[in-house]
Scaffold this active site. Structure first.
Site, mmCIF file in Angstrom:
data_model
loop_
_atom_site.group_PDB
_atom_site.id
_atom_site.type_symbol
_atom_site.label_atom_id
_atom_site.label_comp_id
_atom_site.label_asym_id
_atom_site.label_seq_id
_atom_site.Cartn_x
_atom_site.Cartn_y
_atom_site.Cartn_z
ATOM 1 N N CYS A 189 0.940 -1.130 0.078
ATOM 2 C CA CYS A 189 0.108 0.387 -0.270
ATOM 3 C C CYS A 189 1.311 1.181 0.131
ATOM 4 O O CYS A 189 1.149 2.030 -0.576
ATOM 5 C CB CYS A 189 -1.153 -0.105 1.240
ATOM 6 S SG CYS A 189 0.141 -0.351 2.533
ATOM 7 N N HIS B 72 -2.005 0.937 7.458
ATOM 8 C CA HIS B 72 -2.266 0.996 5.829
ATOM 9 C C HIS B 72 -1.995 2.688 5.269
ATOM 10 O O HIS B 72 -1.898 3.986 6.238
ATOM 11 C CB HIS B 72 -3.483 0.929 4.904
ATOM 12 C CG HIS B 72 -4.394 0.868 3.723
ATOM 13 N ND1 HIS B 72 -3.332 -0.161 3.184
ATOM 14 C CD2 HIS B 72 -5.251 0.849 3.746
ATOM 15 C CE1 HIS B 72 -4.759 -0.226 1.992
ATOM 16 N NE2 HIS B 72 -5.862 0.878 1.609
ATOM 17 N N ASN C 23 -8.407 4.816 -2.230
ATOM 18 C CA ASN C 23 -7.390 3.721 -2.473
ATOM 19 C C ASN C 23 -7.143 2.998 -3.034
ATOM 20 O O ASN C 23 -7.004 3.291 -3.816
ATOM 21 C CB ASN C 23 -8.583 2.825 -0.856
ATOM 22 C CG ASN C 23 -8.195 1.519 -0.563
ATOM 23 O OD1 ASN C 23 -6.987 1.738 -0.057
ATOM 24 N ND2 ASN C 23 -8.863 1.013 0.881
#
Length: 438
Positions: free
Chosen positions: A70, A362, A383
């Site tokens: 991520c 994250h 995202n």
């Protein structure tokens, strides 16, 4: 003081539970649908909207799939927004596999450095054990991605596409971790025996083997490629034989990572202090991980200012809390677990960090914010979980969630106060690998 549970106590607990008939109703709902579904707060749907007073021109989302990349996706997403804005090519994407390849090699080298530096420590010491525990993993921080981009450049996604092992890093990470741990025992023994010449040859052999493993799992990176794309006006562009670094410097030359600072909000640490995480640095002699700890209002103000100037914001957060993957809601009142269980589960941000409840799990990208008379209502979030999650991959986050579960934002230093600019260039207090910010 030790306490042993008695039969009488357990009988009292049961009697107390059964005294309230509502407990059985709640229990049936929780046991049938799960505690999250049973505590879901439907009011959130009417309180969060998809309209923002400040919003970047966004494009298709990326998908990290079953990987811990991520931090790399969020960094490359920020860069692709810059590329898309500058060259009118908003659907252009960079290869995450390319920088992932180099991360494996560089991170292995740093692992060997740390293992040799700690060779005089016991194998079960906290330092050595932590290094071994994280061998082969692929989580990371913003500066780790910046270090890779600065050293190796970037390539378009078509120049080095995703493979099975980048989409799902589990198998490769396990194999690489096993190899690194085995190598650690050899290097520690050589260091303890003072065999410096042999260490150099052995390390080189080990790194060559890591390269071989990574090339087999991911594929070798291209040395040159042809840049080919069609912009938003349908105009065709082609430039042949670019190296990854030439591409970076020619097309993204305006991005200087030295101009960016990671602001963190960690109330369990002293404010107005610059912290380092040397155990997570991934490229030897390159950009270090540095976090400037400040109160939350500075993260908010700097993020809004950067968004209003048309630039996306990388942010580190604890996405595992109060999140609905399907709808893309991030709201502190999304799951009313206190009401479901009838107990107080609330903790301060500082206490969550101290106890390990809170973590930076994250990284995502801020691409919009909604303000009403100077008050922040909600944020638009890009995202990297594909377009089947949220609203075509985009999430909406209320400001309370931002305050509670966002720990880091990456902003240009021009949005800092004069004092913060000085602190960002000042001495670093290094934190251990087991610190709450690591």
């Amino acid at each position: 003081m030790a306490h042993e549970l008695t039969v009488q106590e357990l009988e009292k607990f049961s009697a107390d539970f059964n005294k309230n008939p509502k407990n059985k109703v709640v229990a049936r709902a929780a046991q049938r649908s799960g505690v999250l579904e049973a505590s879901y707060n439907d009011r959130v749907q009417s309180e969060l909207t998809r309209v923002f007073s400040t919003e970047l021109d966004t494009d298709n989302v990326t998908n990290q799939k079953h990987s811990g990349r991520c931090w790399l996706f969020a960094t490359l997403n920020v860069l692709r927004h810059e590329f898309g804005k500058k060259y009118k090519a908003k659907d252009f994407t960079f290869s995450q596999a390319y920088n992932f390849f180099w991360d494996k090699i560089e991170r292995a080298n740093m692992f060997y450095n740390r293992i040799l530096d700690s060779a005089d420590m016991p194998l079960d010491s906290r330092q050595v054990k932590t290094d071994l525990d994280f061998a082969g993993t692929d989580g990371g921080q913003f500066q780790m991605a910046a270090a890779l981009v600065e050293k190796y450049g970037v390539v378009p996604s078509y120049a080095m596409p995703e493979t099975f092992n980048t989409n799902d890093t589990t198998g490769f990470a396990t194999a690489l971790g096993d190899k690194l741990k085995k190598d650690a025992l050899v290097l520690r023994k050589l260091k303890q025996e003072g065999k410096d010449d042999e260490i150099k040859k052995t390390r080189e052999k080990f790194l060559s083997e890591v390269y071989q493993m990574t090339a087999i799992a991911v594929g070798e990176p291209p040395k040159k490629f042809d840049l080919e794309y069609r912009d938003d006006d349908k105009k065709y562009h082609l430039e042949k034989d670019l190296t990854p670094l030439e591409f970076l410097h020619k097309y993204l030359g305006g991005v200087d990572f030295d101009d960016y600072v990671v602001l963190t909000n960690a109330p369990d640490h002293e404010y107005d202090k610059l912290y380092g995480l040397p155990a997570e640095d991934n490229v030897s002699g390159s950009i270090r991980i540095k976090l400037l700890n400040v109160p939350m209002e500075y993260l908010t103000a700097a993020s809004i200012a950067q968004l209003k100037d048309g630039e996306a914001v990388w942010f580190g957060n604890d996405v595992l809390r109060q999140m609905d993957r399907k709808t893309g809601y991030l709201d502190t009142n999304l799951y009313k677990l206190d009401d479901l269980f009838g107990v107080d589960l609330k903790m301060s941000k500082a206490d969550r960090l101290k106890t390990g409840v809170g973590e930076v799990s994250h990284a995502m990208t801020l691409v919009g914010v909604d303000e009403d008379n100077g008050e922040v209502r909600q944020w638009k979030v890009e995202n990297s979980w594909g377009d089947k999650s949220g609203a075509k991959g985009y999430y909406v986050m209320n400001n309370e969630w931002f305050n509670d579960y966002v720990y880091e934002v990456v902003v240009h230093k021009k949005y800092l106060t004069d004092k913060q600019k000085e602190l960002a260039e000042g001495p670093i207090t290094d934190l251990p690998a087991w610190d709450s910010l690591a």
